[in-house]
Design an enzyme around this catalytic site. Sequence first.
Site, mmCIF file in Angstrom:
data_model
loop_
_atom_site.group_PDB
_atom_site.id
_atom_site.type_symbol
_atom_site.label_atom_id
_atom_site.label_comp_id
_atom_site.label_asym_id
_atom_site.label_seq_id
_atom_site.Cartn_x
_atom_site.Cartn_y
_atom_site.Cartn_z
ATOM 1 N N GLY A 123 26.276 42.554 54.387
ATOM 2 C CA GLY A 123 26.747 43.773 52.941
ATOM 3 C C GLY A 123 26.087 43.592 52.110
ATOM 4 O O GLY A 123 25.493 42.995 51.756
ATOM 5 N N LEU A 125 27.506 41.273 49.818
ATOM 6 C CA LEU A 125 27.009 39.794 49.269
ATOM 7 C C LEU A 125 26.303 38.836 49.985
ATOM 8 O O LEU A 125 25.647 38.422 49.778
ATOM 9 C CB LEU A 125 28.242 39.402 48.796
ATOM 10 C CG LEU A 125 29.674 39.972 48.186
ATOM 11 C CD1 LEU A 125 30.492 39.245 48.066
ATOM 12 C CD2 LEU A 125 29.065 40.471 46.607
ATOM 13 N N ILE A 147 26.527 42.572 62.914
ATOM 14 C CA ILE A 147 26.804 43.057 63.711
ATOM 15 C C ILE A 147 25.727 44.038 63.968
ATOM 16 O O ILE A 147 24.624 45.239 65.190
ATOM 17 C CB ILE A 147 27.733 43.534 64.468
ATOM 18 C CG1 ILE A 147 28.298 44.674 63.230
ATOM 19 C CG2 ILE A 147 28.939 42.695 64.611
ATOM 20 C CD1 ILE A 147 29.830 45.295 63.364
ATOM 21 N N TYR A 253 43.751 45.643 54.347
ATOM 22 C CA TYR A 253 42.776 44.684 53.553
ATOM 23 C C TYR A 253 44.060 43.976 52.793
ATOM 24 O O TYR A 253 43.713 42.692 53.011
ATOM 25 C CB TYR A 253 42.191 45.786 52.895
ATOM 26 C CG TYR A 253 41.354 45.342 52.235
ATOM 27 C CD1 TYR A 253 39.902 44.182 52.906
ATOM 28 C CD2 TYR A 253 41.183 44.684 50.767
ATOM 29 C CE1 TYR A 253 38.916 43.024 52.000
ATOM 30 C CE2 TYR A 253 40.306 43.837 50.404
ATOM 31 C CZ TYR A 253 38.824 43.508 50.389
ATOM 32 O OH TYR A 253 38.210 42.437 50.087
ATOM 33 N N LYS A 257 44.545 40.055 54.070
ATOM 34 C CA LYS A 257 43.707 39.007 53.135
ATOM 35 C C LYS A 257 44.878 37.865 53.199
ATOM 36 O O LYS A 257 43.742 36.687 52.743
ATOM 37 C CB LYS A 257 42.729 39.236 51.624
ATOM 38 C CG LYS A 257 41.619 39.898 51.867
ATOM 39 C CD LYS A 257 40.111 39.268 53.077
ATOM 40 C CE LYS A 257 39.276 39.763 52.441
ATOM 41 N NZ LYS A 257 38.095 38.850 52.770
HETATM 42 N N1 LIG Z 1 32.079 43.560 47.601
HETATM 43 C C1 LIG Z 1 33.403 43.060 46.461
HETATM 44 O O1 LIG Z 1 33.726 43.439 45.423
HETATM 45 C C2 LIG Z 1 34.770 41.912 47.096
HETATM 46 C C3 LIG Z 1 35.263 41.643 46.696
HETATM 47 C C4 LIG Z 1 36.914 40.462 46.939
HETATM 48 C C5 LIG Z 1 36.036 40.380 48.773
HETATM 49 N N2 LIG Z 1 34.987 40.538 49.047
HETATM 50 C C6 LIG Z 1 34.909 39.772 50.306
HETATM 51 O O2 LIG Z 1 33.900 39.253 50.124
HETATM 52 C C7 LIG Z 1 32.969 39.784 51.472
HETATM 53 C C8 LIG Z 1 31.869 40.061 51.737
HETATM 54 O O3 LIG Z 1 32.114 41.574 50.805
HETATM 55 P P1 LIG Z 1 31.005 42.688 50.903
HETATM 56 O O4 LIG Z 1 31.300 43.284 49.732
HETATM 57 O O5 LIG Z 1 29.943 41.774 51.220
HETATM 58 O O6 LIG Z 1 31.162 43.604 52.456
HETATM 59 P P2 LIG Z 1 30.471 44.892 52.840
HETATM 60 O O7 LIG Z 1 31.719 45.558 53.162
HETATM 61 O O8 LIG Z 1 29.871 44.862 52.235
HETATM 62 O O9 LIG Z 1 29.930 43.827 54.475
HETATM 63 C C9 LIG Z 1 30.839 43.391 55.430
HETATM 64 C C10 LIG Z 1 29.883 43.070 56.842
HETATM 65 O O10 LIG Z 1 30.941 42.700 57.502
HETATM 66 C C11 LIG Z 1 29.644 43.676 58.785
HETATM 67 N N3 LIG Z 1 30.940 43.321 60.019
HETATM 68 C C12 LIG Z 1 32.047 44.451 59.998
HETATM 69 N N4 LIG Z 1 32.534 43.774 61.387
HETATM 70 C C13 LIG Z 1 32.100 43.164 62.251
HETATM 71 C C14 LIG Z 1 31.815 42.373 62.728
HETATM 72 N N5 LIG Z 1 33.046 42.463 64.339
HETATM 73 N N6 LIG Z 1 31.252 40.511 63.430
HETATM 74 C C15 LIG Z 1 30.667 40.427 62.735
HETATM 75 N N7 LIG Z 1 30.471 41.212 61.829
HETATM 76 C C16 LIG Z 1 30.905 42.577 61.335
HETATM 77 C C17 LIG Z 1 29.575 44.526 58.659
HETATM 78 O O11 LIG Z 1 28.617 44.917 59.495
HETATM 79 C C18 LIG Z 1 29.457 44.706 57.187
HETATM 80 O O12 LIG Z 1 27.449 44.689 57.177
HETATM 81 C C19 LIG Z 1 34.449 40.609 51.830
HETATM 82 O O13 LIG Z 1 35.376 39.716 53.077
HETATM 83 C C20 LIG Z 1 34.916 41.253 51.100
HETATM 84 O O14 LIG Z 1 36.427 41.046 51.527
HETATM 85 C C21 LIG Z 1 34.296 41.328 48.224
HETATM 86 C C1 LIG Z 2 38.198 44.260 45.458
HETATM 87 C C2 LIG Z 2 37.317 43.847 47.275
HETATM 88 O O1 LIG Z 2 37.759 43.199 47.342
HETATM 89 C C3 LIG Z 2 36.906 44.988 47.050
HETATM 90 N N1 LIG Z 2 35.285 45.382 46.518
HETATM 91 C C4 LIG Z 2 36.994 46.916 47.296
HETATM 92 O O2 LIG Z 2 37.329 47.167 46.523
HETATM 93 O O3 LIG Z 2 37.984 46.780 48.428
#
Ligand SMILES: NC(=O)c1ccc[n+]([C@@H]2O[C@H](COP(=O)([O-])OP(=O)(O)OC[C@H]3O[C@@H](n4cnc5c(N)ncnc54)[C@H](O)[C@@H]3O)[C@@H](O)[C@H]2O)c1
Ligand SMILES: C[C@@H](O)[C@H](N)C(=O)O
Length: 431
Positions: A123, A125, A147, A253, A257
């Site tokens: 994803g 990060l 996946i 969501y 969390k």
């Molecule tokens: N990006 C942000 O702004 C942000 C902010 C706060 C928290 N987070 C948290 O950080 C984490 C990473 O965020 P991100 O932005 O990289 O998310 P993203 O949505 O970009 O990536 C999530 C990944 O999870 C994978 N996934 C989905 N179902 C799955 C499964 N059954 N098994 C394995 N993998 C699976 C997807 O293929 C995807 O690559 C998440 O938990 C998110 O909640 C992100």
């Molecule tokens: C804030 C964070 O969890 C994510 N970027 C969302 O907007 O859902």
Amino acid sequence: MDPQGKLVRIQKLGMLEAGSPSLSRAVLSQSPGRRASSSTTRPNVDASSQTPAAFRTLRWCMMLVMQLLKSAVRHAGSRPQCGVERLISSSSHHHRISASGRTHPSSCTDADHPKVLITGGLGQLGVGLAKLLRRRFGKNNVILSDIKKPPTDVYLNGPFIFSDILDYKNLREIVVNNNISWLVHYSAVLSAVGESNVALAKEVNITGLHNILDIATEHGLRVFVPSTIGAFGPSSPKDPTPDLCVQRPRTIYGVSKVHAELMGEYYHHRYGLDFRCLRYPGIISADSQPGGGTTDYAVQIFHAAVKTGCFECNLRSDTRLPMMYIDDCLRATLEILEAPADTLISRTYNINAMSFTPHSLTQEIQKVLPDLKVTYNVDPVRQAIADGWPMALEDSAARRDWGWKHEYDLPELVQTMLTHINTGNQVAQAY
Ligand SMILES: NC(=O)c1ccc[n+]([C@@H]2O[C@H](COP(=O)([O-])OP(=O)(O)OC[C@H]3O[C@@H](n4cnc5c(N)ncnc54)[C@H](O)[C@@H]3O)[C@@H](O)[C@H]2O)c1
Ligand SMILES: C[C@@H](O)[C@H](N)C(=O)O
């Protein structure tokens, strides 16, 4: 999945843990030390007649030493640090890790480092975190999983494995076969996508999390699960939002969390799980795309500004939200992963960097690209979500307990994003 089997295993763990003090009490009550007090009433005997008692004492001492050694090995397994690293992280209040992660001591071998599994690693990060952790712990000690099929450069840059977090048996097999000691759990369905597919969000964010926590407990792993500003809701204080306050989010969501925060902390107190959690703001990155959240506009605007000079924003111009540049977010993640357990007064921390609205972000970008035109076409679902979220997070506990400090404010963010995207475009054009 095997919920029954999992429950039995966890119960066994609990029984073992609860049983261990009484076990050691039983061993101590049989100890020669206790018997010695009764032997003081015995008549004097010569040295040769003491031999069986001395032998028993020696044997008991050896057993005790073995027990201590075993427990030390178990302890080292759950906090895998080599000596030099331990010195570094125990002074983490003062020691800052560079975003490149290049401060690791060369005297540590690969075997001294934790073996890390990142779930949901493809994803926004995961790939960046893998880069940072690989620089610090060695390429082969950090396994990305997802996946999805990885792009070729990701596939070639280090270990990648298929892992569906909903497949408990497969996840356990990966942890066992790769001798995993730290688990970074990034798989999730984000806020906007979650509202359009609640069933999927429940499955991935709640059932998936249960699998992660059970496996981490079963195998004594350190586990990091990110939470989010989305774990707060309209009734939480907004500006700033403290670590501890009302949490009544209105998205699946956010609910999932809060559930993750509470379950992780419960497993920590109940089973001793080394659970660590940061509430991330919206994360801004140049070379990875956001995965369907409410803060996505703040990434997309940069690409649009460079490519077309026009951007249609799906949030109102005055929507103020907490945001963070990806390097700060990933460094914070490494820092809390390495923080000595006794510095962590809490297991869930807010981290904050900057807050801005679409309007103030546009103004900052226009200082570099004055022709940028932004129009507004508000998405009611995303707007309702954003309206319930904090405007800023209060993060003094993270700053106090493990030395958190952000490096990027809005002007540095804009400069860095535009430079990265421009450089990326120039490189792409050169091919
Ligand atoms: N990006 C942000 O702004 C942000 C902010 C706060 C928290 N987070 C948290 O950080 C984490 C990473 O965020 P991100 O932005 O990289 O998310 P993203 O949505 O970009 O990536 C999530 C990944 O999870 C994978 N996934 C989905 N179902 C799955 C499964 N059954 N098994 C394995 N993998 C699976 C997807 O293929 C995807 O690559 C998440 O938990 C998110 O909640 C992100
Ligand atoms: C804030 C964070 O969890 C994510 N970027 C969302 O907007 O859902």
